[in-house]
Design a protein around this motif. Structure first.
Motif: not given
Length: 362
Positions: A197, A224, A237-238, A282
């Protein structure tokens, strides 16, 4: 534009057998903020230490503004350094701490005083000049460390996990302060962190390290939205990294099979029909109960859990084909979500996902 910092074919080994950094080629522009991001042991801190002069490359060349650095000692590189533990001298006043880089460079006392006052004003701490480090908070000490790194007007500033010892609120405040100084002073910054982040919000570009190599270097939104391999997709990120098998590959699109269902997505590198593959998707790009007839990827499953996360709810769906699928639903009025145990279908646009080769087995 000529690069300001260059790594050319750089490698580093401590035991002569295993390289902790290998075949590193990296260019950084003047005034750029570049973060080196990766898990512990990935090579990012060693890369920073070689640039600072505290480590020597085993192979390759490092240059700053066209000048070779390999054999130049740290104090002659004109590089500012900010550490996680502040590294302030406890027996000196704040003004004396900030003046230290000037005194070792032989700057006259009168000029030292002027430049120290200016540096403390930059970090909004002119009132603490006569205090000692032990009298300041962690956030204030880190501001002082930043002032000390800037006071001699370095051509480059290196930061090694500088906010790791601060709590969340202070960390966010200092992120803003560092970015403000970067823009106002036109600094070139190389910043090491393991916090994705932090890297995404602060950087012009991020270099993602793994196993001593840069896996991808790009602007935060590109990393991303368009990861080049499964490691980057999972680290930034996830990610819904669903496993399947490649069925078809073209220049732009690929099809993989998951539990007998065909899934379309943008094609990654080195895909081959019949080979294993993983999805990069995502959670915020997927949704429940997609409308019939739409050109979407779809997978059936059962809601396993719904978690309240403030501005959204996180749904965990157990897929009929096996494995878990995560999606994020906005927390808006009238948006009723099915409870755990409900049979559902998840869907997403093919353009919102990518089909990649699986990550290497550690």
């Amino acid at each position: 534009m000529k690069p300001f910092v260059t790594f050319t074919g750089v490698a580093k080994t401590y035991d002569g057998r295993q390289n902790v950094v290998q075949n590193l080629d990296l260019e950084i522009g003047r005034g750029e903020f570049v973060s080196l991001l990766g898990p512990s042991g990935s090579g990012k801190t060693t890369t920073l230490m070689m640039l600072a002069g505290f480590e020597t490359p085993t192979e390759g060349e490092i240059a700053l503004d066209g000048k070779r650095l390999n054999d130049l000692p740290p104090h002659k590189r004109n590089i500012g350094m900010v550490f996680q533990n502040y590294a302030l001298f406890p027996h000196l006043t704040i003004a004396e701490n900030v003046a230290f880089p000037l005194s070792v460079r032989g700057v006259p006392k009168a000029e030292q005083k002027t430049r120290v006052a200016r540096a403390l004003a930059m970090v909004e701490l002119p009132q603490v000049a006569n205090r000692r480090p032990g009298q300041l908070s962690g956030g204030q000490q880190q501001r002082v460390a930043l002032a000390r790194a800037l006071v001699f007007e370095p051509s480059l500033v290196l930061m090694d996990e500088p906010l790791g010892a601060l709590d969340k609120r202070l960390r966010e405040t200092m992120q803003y302060e560092i970015k403000r100084l970067h823009h106002e002073l036109g600094l070139t910054v190389v910043y090491v962190t393991h916090d994705q982040g932090e890297a995404l919000t602060m950087s012009d570009r991020v270099a993602v390290f793994f196993d001593g190599r840069i896996q991808q270097i790009a602007a935060p939104d590109v990393l991303y939205e368009d990861p080049q391999n499964a490691f980057v997709a999972n680290f930034i990120g996830e990610n819904n990294g669903i496993a399947g098998t490649v069925r078809h590959v073209s220049d732009d699109w690929a099809v993989m099979e998951v539990g007998g269902v065909a899934i379309s997505g943008k094609t990654g590198r080195d895909l081959a029909p019949g080979a294993p593959a993983v999805l990069a998707l995502r959670p915020e790009r997927a949704f429940l109960l997609p409308p019939p007839g739409a050109e979407l990827n779809r997978l059936p499953g059962t809601v396993a859990d719904v978690t309240y996360c403030g501005d959204h709810r996180r749904l965990l769906v157990r897929l009929a084909a096996g494995g878990d699928f995560v999606l994020k639903a906005p927390n808006t009025d009238g948006h009723v979500l099915p409870p755990a145990g409900t049979a559902v279908e998840v869907g997403w646009r093919p353009a919102d996902c990518k089909i990649l080769t699986p990550p290497p087995v550690a």
